[in-house]
Scaffold this motif. Sequence first.
Motif, PDB file in Angstrom:
ATOM      1  N   ASN A  25       4.058   4.841   9.296  1.00  0.00           N
ATOM      2  CA  ASN A  25       4.777   4.462   8.082  1.00  0.00           C
ATOM      3  C   ASN A  25       3.775   3.896   7.081  1.00  0.00           C
ATOM      4  OD1 ASN A  25       6.481   3.478   6.115  1.00  0.00           O
ATOM      5  ND2 ASN A  25       7.808   2.379   7.543  1.00  0.00           N
ATOM      6  N   SER A  26       3.772   4.382   5.864  1.00  0.00           N
ATOM      7  CA  SER A  26       2.778   3.937   4.883  1.00  0.00           C
ATOM      8  C   SER A  26       2.920   2.452   4.528  1.00  0.00           C
ATOM      9  CB  SER A  26       2.859   4.783   3.615  1.00  0.00           C
ATOM     10  OG  SER A  26       4.130   4.655   3.008  1.00  0.00           O
ATOM     11  N   ASP A  27       4.107   1.901   4.662  1.00  0.00           N
ATOM     12  CA  ASP A  27       4.303   0.479   4.352  1.00  0.00           C
ATOM     13  C   ASP A  27       3.675  -0.437   5.398  1.00  0.00           C
ATOM     14  OD1 ASP A  27       5.738   1.152   2.078  1.00  0.00           O
ATOM     15  OD2 ASP A  27       7.675   1.068   3.122  1.00  0.00           O
ATOM     16  N   THR A  28       3.579   0.025   6.629  1.00  0.00           N
ATOM     17  CA  THR A  28       3.054  -0.812   7.724  1.00  0.00           C
ATOM     18  C   THR A  28       1.784  -0.221   8.332  1.00  0.00           C
ATOM     19  OG1 THR A  28       4.516   0.308   9.281  1.00  0.00           O
ATOM     20  CG2 THR A  28       5.329  -1.749   8.299  1.00  0.00           C
ATOM     21  N   ARG A  29       1.078   0.597   7.568  1.00  0.00           N
ATOM     22  CA  ARG A  29      -0.089   1.294   8.100  1.00  0.00           C
ATOM     23  C   ARG A  29      -1.137   0.328   8.634  1.00  0.00           C
ATOM     24  NH1 ARG A  29      -1.052   6.011   5.060  1.00  0.00           N
ATOM     25  NH2 ARG A  29       0.505   6.675   6.549  1.00  0.00           N
ATOM     26  N   TRP A  30      -1.547  -0.650   7.846  1.00  0.00           N
ATOM     27  CA  TRP A  30      -2.629  -1.542   8.277  1.00  0.00           C
ATOM     28  C   TRP A  30      -2.197  -2.473   9.399  1.00  0.00           C
ATOM     29  CZ3 TRP A  30      -7.053   0.256   7.422  1.00  0.00           C
ATOM     30  CH2 TRP A  30      -7.304   1.010   6.291  1.00  0.00           C
ATOM     31  N   GLN A  31      -0.947  -2.867   9.395  1.00  0.00           N
ATOM     32  CA  GLN A  31      -0.444  -3.687  10.502  1.00  0.00           C
ATOM     33  C   GLN A  31      -0.458  -2.887  11.797  1.00  0.00           C
ATOM     34  OE1 GLN A  31       3.249  -4.318   8.622  1.00  0.00           O
ATOM     35  NE2 GLN A  31       2.724  -6.349   7.821  1.00  0.00           N
TER      36      GLN A  31
END
Length: 71
Positions: A25-31
């Motif tokens: 998911n692009s919103d939670t990519r880094w997490q």
Amino acid sequence: MSWIYLILAGVFEIGWPVGLKIAQNSDTRWQGVATAVFFMAISGALLWLAQKQIPIGTAYAIWTGIGAAGT
């Protein structure tokens, strides 16, 4: 103690595919990436500790088995 390390390493092995799933998911990519890297590092360190007393072939088979079954 090595067997406990190995079982824990297998349990932490389950966490990194979950992190990669979150990273889709692009919103939670880094997490998700951070979660995956964290679990990979912990799992690898515990596997390293376990294989000091357990033969690496045995340790690796159990480690991947736990990870595959859990994932």
